[in-house]
Design a protein around this motif. Structure first.
Motif, PDB file in Angstrom:
ATOM      1  N   PRO A   1      31.427  45.112 -15.265  1.00 58.34           N
ATOM      2  CA  PRO A   1      32.319  46.008 -15.728  1.00 58.34           C
ATOM      3  C   PRO A   1      31.365  47.474 -16.292  1.00 58.34           C
ATOM      4  O   PRO A   1      30.152  47.331 -15.648  1.00 58.34           O
ATOM      5  N   ASN A   2      32.530  48.388 -16.237  1.00 57.73           N
ATOM      6  CA  ASN A   2      31.815  49.829 -16.636  1.00 57.73           C
ATOM      7  C   ASN A   2      30.700  49.318 -18.375  1.00 57.73           C
ATOM      8  O   ASN A   2      31.292  49.387 -18.643  1.00 57.73           O
ATOM      9  N   CYS A   3      29.653  49.185 -17.570  1.00 58.24           N
ATOM     10  CA  CYS A   3      29.027  50.010 -18.862  1.00 58.24           C
ATOM     11  C   CYS A   3      27.675  49.898 -18.380  1.00 58.24           C
ATOM     12  O   CYS A   3      27.094  50.188 -16.968  1.00 58.24           O
ATOM     13  N   PRO A   4      26.657  50.260 -19.290  1.00 57.60           N
ATOM     14  CA  PRO A   4      25.167  51.188 -18.817  1.00 57.60           C
ATOM     15  C   PRO A   4      24.264  50.507 -17.712  1.00 57.60           C
ATOM     16  O   PRO A   4      23.711  50.803 -16.312  1.00 57.60           O
ATOM     17  N   GLN A   5      24.557  49.019 -17.589  1.00 58.69           N
ATOM     18  CA  GLN A   5      23.412  48.392 -16.491  1.00 58.69           C
ATOM     19  C   GLN A   5      24.300  48.516 -15.424  1.00 58.69           C
ATOM     20  O   GLN A   5      23.835  48.122 -14.482  1.00 58.69           O
ATOM     21  N   GLY A   6      25.370  48.481 -15.291  1.00 58.46           N
ATOM     22  CA  GLY A   6      26.068  48.774 -13.737  1.00 58.46           C
ATOM     23  C   GLY A   6      25.448  49.604 -13.668  1.00 58.46           C
ATOM     24  O   GLY A   6      24.973  50.104 -12.212  1.00 58.46           O
ATOM     25  N   VAL A   7      25.260  50.602 -14.323  1.00 56.47           N
ATOM     26  CA  VAL A   7      24.497  52.717 -13.559  1.00 56.47           C
ATOM     27  C   VAL A   7      23.238  52.255 -13.516  1.00 56.47           C
ATOM     28  O   VAL A   7      22.553  52.472 -11.954  1.00 56.47           O
ATOM     29  N   ILE A   8      22.442  51.366 -13.996  1.00 54.97           N
ATOM     30  CA  ILE A   8      21.667  51.000 -14.429  1.00 54.97           C
ATOM     31  C   ILE A   8      20.661  50.485 -12.974  1.00 54.97           C
ATOM     32  O   ILE A   8      19.879  50.646 -11.525  1.00 54.97           O
ATOM     33  N   ALA A   9      21.544  49.489 -12.451  1.00 49.50           N
ATOM     34  CA  ALA A   9      21.718  48.266 -11.871  1.00 49.50           C
ATOM     35  C   ALA A   9      21.786  49.288 -10.449  1.00 49.50           C
ATOM     36  O   ALA A   9      20.696  48.335  -9.690  1.00 49.50           O
ATOM     37  N   TYR A  10      22.803  49.743 -10.376  1.00 53.48           N
ATOM     38  CA  TYR A  10      22.952  50.428  -8.621  1.00 53.48           C
ATOM     39  C   TYR A  10      22.694  51.444  -8.750  1.00 53.48           C
ATOM     40  O   TYR A  10      21.505  51.463  -7.543  1.00 53.48           O
ATOM     41  N   TYR A  11      21.573  52.343  -9.070  1.00 46.58           N
ATOM     42  CA  TYR A  11      20.719  53.528  -8.940  1.00 46.58           C
ATOM     43  C   TYR A  11      19.229  52.692  -8.999  1.00 46.58           C
ATOM     44  O   TYR A  11      18.421  52.811  -8.145  1.00 46.58           O
ATOM     45  N   GLY A  12      18.840  51.258  -9.536  1.00 46.40           N
ATOM     46  CA  GLY A  12      17.767  51.031  -9.539  1.00 46.40           C
ATOM     47  C   GLY A  12      17.467  50.304  -8.291  1.00 46.40           C
ATOM     48  O   GLY A  12      16.353  50.013  -7.951  1.00 46.40           O
ATOM     49  N   ALA A  13      18.485  49.558  -7.939  1.00 48.64           N
ATOM     50  CA  ALA A  13      18.764  48.841  -6.637  1.00 48.64           C
ATOM     51  C   ALA A  13      18.495  49.580  -5.533  1.00 48.64           C
ATOM     52  O   ALA A  13      17.615  49.408  -4.468  1.00 48.64           O
ATOM     53  N   LEU A  14      19.138  50.825  -5.809  1.00 49.56           N
ATOM     54  CA  LEU A  14      18.922  52.092  -3.952  1.00 49.56           C
ATOM     55  C   LEU A  14      17.783  52.351  -4.340  1.00 49.56           C
ATOM     56  O   LEU A  14      17.049  53.011  -3.789  1.00 49.56           O
ATOM     57  N   MET A  15      16.814  53.076  -5.100  1.00 48.35           N
ATOM     58  CA  MET A  15      15.573  53.102  -5.237  1.00 48.35           C
ATOM     59  C   MET A  15      14.596  51.973  -4.910  1.00 48.35           C
ATOM     60  O   MET A  15      13.734  52.853  -4.508  1.00 48.35           O
ATOM     61  N   ALA A  16      14.939  50.645  -4.898  1.00 46.36           N
ATOM     62  CA  ALA A  16      14.037  49.799  -4.546  1.00 46.36           C
ATOM     63  C   ALA A  16      14.170  49.391  -2.827  1.00 46.36           C
ATOM     64  O   ALA A  16      13.525  49.361  -2.176  1.00 46.36           O
ATOM     65  N   GLY A  17      15.065  50.285  -1.946  1.00 49.14           N
ATOM     66  CA  GLY A  17      15.411  50.592  -0.949  1.00 49.14           C
ATOM     67  C   GLY A  17      16.481  49.085  -0.329  1.00 49.14           C
ATOM     68  O   GLY A  17      16.762  48.644   0.507  1.00 49.14           O
ATOM     69  N   ALA A  18      17.061  48.594  -1.262  1.00 54.08           N
ATOM     70  CA  ALA A  18      18.237  47.330  -1.542  1.00 54.08           C
ATOM     71  C   ALA A  18      19.736  48.174  -0.870  1.00 54.08           C
ATOM     72  O   ALA A  18      20.077  48.990  -1.326  1.00 54.08           O
ATOM     73  N   VAL A  19      20.674  47.620  -0.441  1.00 50.68           N
ATOM     74  CA  VAL A  19      21.768  47.556  -0.558  1.00 50.68           C
ATOM     75  C   VAL A  19      22.900  47.327  -1.524  1.00 50.68           C
ATOM     76  O   VAL A  19      22.233  45.463  -2.155  1.00 50.68           O
ATOM     77  N   VAL A  20      22.992  47.836  -2.699  1.00 54.21           N
ATOM     78  CA  VAL A  20      24.268  47.550  -2.597  1.00 54.21           C
ATOM     79  C   VAL A  20      25.113  46.138  -2.717  1.00 54.21           C
ATOM     80  O   VAL A  20      25.814  47.084  -2.011  1.00 54.21           O
ATOM     81  N   VAL A  21      25.896  45.611  -3.069  1.00 52.01           N
ATOM     82  CA  VAL A  21      27.320  44.700  -2.674  1.00 52.01           C
ATOM     83  C   VAL A  21      28.058  45.248  -4.446  1.00 52.01           C
ATOM     84  O   VAL A  21      27.444  43.458  -5.566  1.00 52.01           O
ATOM     85  N   GLN A  22      29.147  45.879  -4.077  1.00 45.72           N
ATOM     86  CA  GLN A  22      29.600  45.420  -5.558  1.00 45.72           C
ATOM     87  C   GLN A  22      30.456  44.263  -5.755  1.00 45.72           C
ATOM     88  O   GLN A  22      31.172  44.537  -4.442  1.00 45.72           O
ATOM     89  N   THR A  23      30.710  43.929  -6.781  1.00 44.95           N
ATOM     90  CA  THR A  23      31.429  42.596  -6.578  1.00 44.95           C
ATOM     91  C   THR A  23      32.504  42.876  -7.733  1.00 44.95           C
ATOM     92  O   THR A  23      31.794  43.108  -9.201  1.00 44.95           O
ATOM     93  N   ASN A  24      33.941  42.856  -7.307  1.00 47.60           N
ATOM     94  CA  ASN A  24      34.628  42.385  -8.716  1.00 47.60           C
ATOM     95  C   ASN A  24      34.816  41.582  -9.940  1.00 47.60           C
ATOM     96  O   ASN A  24      34.982  40.492  -9.796  1.00 47.60           O
ATOM     97  N   PRO A  25      34.169  41.274 -11.095  1.00 45.25           N
ATOM     98  CA  PRO A  25      34.033  40.731 -12.472  1.00 45.25           C
ATOM     99  C   PRO A  25      35.644  39.878 -12.328  1.00 45.25           C
ATOM    100  O   PRO A  25      35.572  38.405 -12.622  1.00 45.25           O
ATOM    101  N   THR A  26      36.367  40.509 -11.815  1.00 43.53           N
ATOM    102  CA  THR A  26      37.406  39.256 -11.807  1.00 43.53           C
ATOM    103  C   THR A  26      37.791  38.548 -10.721  1.00 43.53           C
ATOM    104  O   THR A  26      38.201  37.454 -10.824  1.00 43.53           O
ATOM    105  N   TYR A  27      36.885  38.426  -9.756  1.00 45.55           N
ATOM    106  CA  TYR A  27      37.070  37.615  -8.475  1.00 45.55           C
ATOM    107  C   TYR A  27      36.721  36.320  -9.047  1.00 45.55           C
ATOM    108  O   TYR A  27      36.191  35.837 -10.021  1.00 45.55           O
ATOM    109  N   THR A  28      37.724  34.826  -8.384  1.00 47.47           N
ATOM    110  CA  THR A  28      37.305  33.861  -8.975  1.00 47.47           C
ATOM    111  C   THR A  28      36.079  33.025  -8.092  1.00 47.47           C
ATOM    112  O   THR A  28      35.200  33.635  -7.435  1.00 47.47           O
ATOM    113  N   GLU A  29      35.931  31.714  -8.614  1.00 46.33           N
ATOM    114  CA  GLU A  29      35.321  30.934  -7.887  1.00 46.33           C
ATOM    115  C   GLU A  29      34.554  31.181  -6.301  1.00 46.33           C
ATOM    116  O   GLU A  29      33.639  31.794  -5.225  1.00 46.33           O
ATOM    117  N   ARG A  30      36.228  31.403  -5.720  1.00 46.75           N
ATOM    118  CA  ARG A  30      36.604  30.777  -4.395  1.00 46.75           C
ATOM    119  C   ARG A  30      36.198  32.524  -4.214  1.00 46.75           C
ATOM    120  O   ARG A  30      34.873  32.442  -2.651  1.00 46.75           O
TER     121      ARG A  30
END
Length: 568
Positions: A83-112
């Motif tokens: 959800p909206n929290c500092p960890q989400g911001v850190i993970a997003y920009y940190g992953a991009l700095m590492a050259g990764a591709v970010v996949v944003q996933t809805n926290p309400t998604y079911t297992e399926r």
């Protein structure tokens, strides 16, 4: 008017240029620049905890270094389910700095739903909230690609004493939840994981036009959601385009109320990326609850509030709202669903700020149109194209422009338009034609260049700002042993814009109640996808080849609404 004419430029405010330069950089460079120029400015506020740009950059660099050590290489996918929290911001920009591709996933998604997205994207790392781990562990079964799961808690970001009290609250609300951290199985706790990284001054160089920064899932009526490939150039361009439109913003001084989810591309661009680009303060709200939002408003006095119509409606109707609560808000941009004029007028009167409607889609990162905020706006329209954005109304067979006022499909082109769909070249070719993106929305353009959306060409349901795909829900309903046939439509809803209605035919000799179907769907779908209305029928209208005619159902639904309107 001739093809290529841009009548909307005559309606541009003097402060907005028709074209801008867009640097070809890694998206994370926007954070690096703001941290260099405004190191002591507040970057994030989370329920009372403040983080400066200098500290946010340090945390992002540590995240990038820890990811590289896995190793995560350029182009590898990192999923974020927060959800909206500092960890989400850190993970997003940190992953991009590492050259990764970010996949944003809805926290309400079911297992399926989660299993499908992780498998389709090929994500090797997932950063997730502890409360969601039961779903993650089930989705992780038989997934040979996902190697690392980093688990965080809201308490990791809360100020004292909230961080100490949160575990007690969590145990009270989730009595059966236990999160086992097993590093041998690739599951790590956020705090210890981040300590592994070093705050090295390294940011992966990218080919901004070619390299994908994120895969954002959207969908349609043809099956499972599709991964939209947005490049670094797409995201940087749309950030600059929207910032140029908000020309009265003061760099380093604005406070952005982040009630829109940042895992949604609308919130990601007009909140997180724009706030960081302009060295503003991002006031994070973990979930939209009127009381929580109003508490944040009173405490921090935001100046900008991008949102969805449902949010403005909820705040207008909340009994705890006090006179003057919204006075600090200078303007709002409403997206994700049509904005009722009554809501616009009431919110502007209550806040004293400006509330304007815009338009976008995931495939355009997402904003393409907007009404002028302090200029000439036309209520009931989506406004005019942003700088460097072309738009036209086209027919079925080509992307040639139709005459002014004629209904057709809206097509757009510009630097914000996606690279294509992840691993779906045929579907990419179906929507990207001669440089134009066919949006699937039917609309018109008037002689001043203002566009209006008439209807959606596809059967996507827009419920509370989220895309809901009928076939996905129908497949879940079909799996119920009592269901013979099912079809799903979007029907008008005064709060959500649209809500989901299911038409169901029950197998002979079987019985099933609305409550049973509701429970069945809630176990398999995110809450916003679950039908809110059910209609049981003996049969559904079918074509000669046995396809359910949604058009007929929609016509019947419209007739029922007209009858009810006449009766009342």
């Amino acid at each position: 008017m001739q093809p290529g004419d841009r009548p909307w430029l005559r309606k541009y405010p003097l402060q907005v240029l028709p074209s801008y330069e867009y640097p070809k950089i890694n998206v994370a460079r926007m954070l690096i620049d703001s941290a260099r120029n405004y190191p002591d400015n507040e970057a994030v506020d989370f329920l009372g905890r403040s983080i400066t740009y200098k500290e946010l950059l340090r945390q992002c660099r540590k995240m990038a270094d820890a990811l590289r050590a896995l190793p995560i290489a350029r182009g590898d996918r990192v999923a974020i389910m927060l959800p909206n929290c500092p960890q989400g911001v850190i993970a997003y920009y940190g992953a991009l700095m590492a050259g990764a591709v970010v996949v944003q996933t809805n926290p309400t998604y079911t297992e399926r739903e989660l299993r499908y997205q992780l498998t389709d994207s090929g994500a090797t790392v997932l950063i997730v909230l502890d409360l969601l781990m039961p779903r993650v562990l089930k989705a992780k079964e038989n997934n040979t690609v996902l190697k690392t799961v980093i688990v965080t808690s809201l308490s990791d970001a809360l100020p004292f004493p909230k961080n100490a009290l949160y575990p007690l609250k969590r145990r009270r609300e989730y009595p059966g939840l236990r999160v086992e951290i097993r590093s041998s199985e690739g599951i790590f706790r956020w705090s210890s994981w981040l300590r592994k990284g070093k705050a090295t001054d390294t940011c992966e160089e990218v080919d901004a036009d070619a390299d994908v920064a994120m895969i954002q899932y959207t969908g349609g009526t043809t099956g499972h959601p599709k991964g939209v490939m947005l490049t670094h150039a797409n995201l940087v361009a749309n950030t600059i385009q929207t910032t140029a439109w908000f020309y009265r913003l003061e760099i380093g001084k604005e406070r952005y109320l982040a009630a829109l989810p940042l895992f949604h591309v609308f919130g990601l661009t007009v909140l997180m990326n724009q706030a960081v680009y302009r060295a503003g303060s991002l006031l994070l709200v973990p979930r939209f609850e009127p009381k929580l939002v109003l508490d944040t408003v009173r405490r921090r006095k935001p100046t900008l509030f991008p949102g969805a119509p449902t949010m403005y409606i909820a705040l207008l109707n909340d009994s705890s709202a006090r006179e003057g609560d919204l006075d600090s808000i200078r303007f709002c941009i409403s997206g994700a669903a049509p904005l009722p004029r009554d809501v616009q007028e009431k919110f502007e009167k209550k806040s004293g700020g400006r509330l304007i409607e815009g338009y976008g889609l995931t495939e355009a990162a997402p904003v393409t149109h907007c009404n002028p905020i302090w200029g000439y706006r036309k209520n009931g329209t989506i406004g005019i194209p942003l700088p460097d954005t072309d738009a036209r109304i086209v027919g079925e067979d080509s992307v040639e422009q139709l005459p002014v006022g004629q209904i057709g499909e809206l097509a757009v082109r510009g630097p914000q338009v996606m690279k294509g769909y992840w691993n779906r070249p045929e579907e990419t070719a179906g929507v990207l034609q001669d440089g134009w993106l066919r949006t699937g929305d039917l609309g018109t353009m008037d002689d001043e260049g203002y566009f209006s959306i008439i209807d959606r060409k596809k059967d996507i349901i827009l419920a509370g700002g989220f895309n809901v795909y009928p076939r996905e829900i129908e497949e879940v309903l079909f799996e119920h042993p009592a269901v013979k046939e099912a079809s799903v439509l979007g029907v008008p809803d005064p709060y959500r814009g649209e809500t989901v209605k299911a038409y169901v035919v029950v197998k002979e000799g079987w019985q099933v109640s609305e409550m049973q179907l509701d429970r069945w769907c809630r176990d398999r779908l995110a809450s916003y996808k679950v039908p809110k209305q059910y209609e049981f029928r003996s049969s559904l209208p079918l074509s000669l080849i046995g396809k359910v005619l949604r058009r007929k159902l929609r016509e019947e639904q419209n007739s029922e609404e007209e009858v009810n309107l006449n009766i009342t």
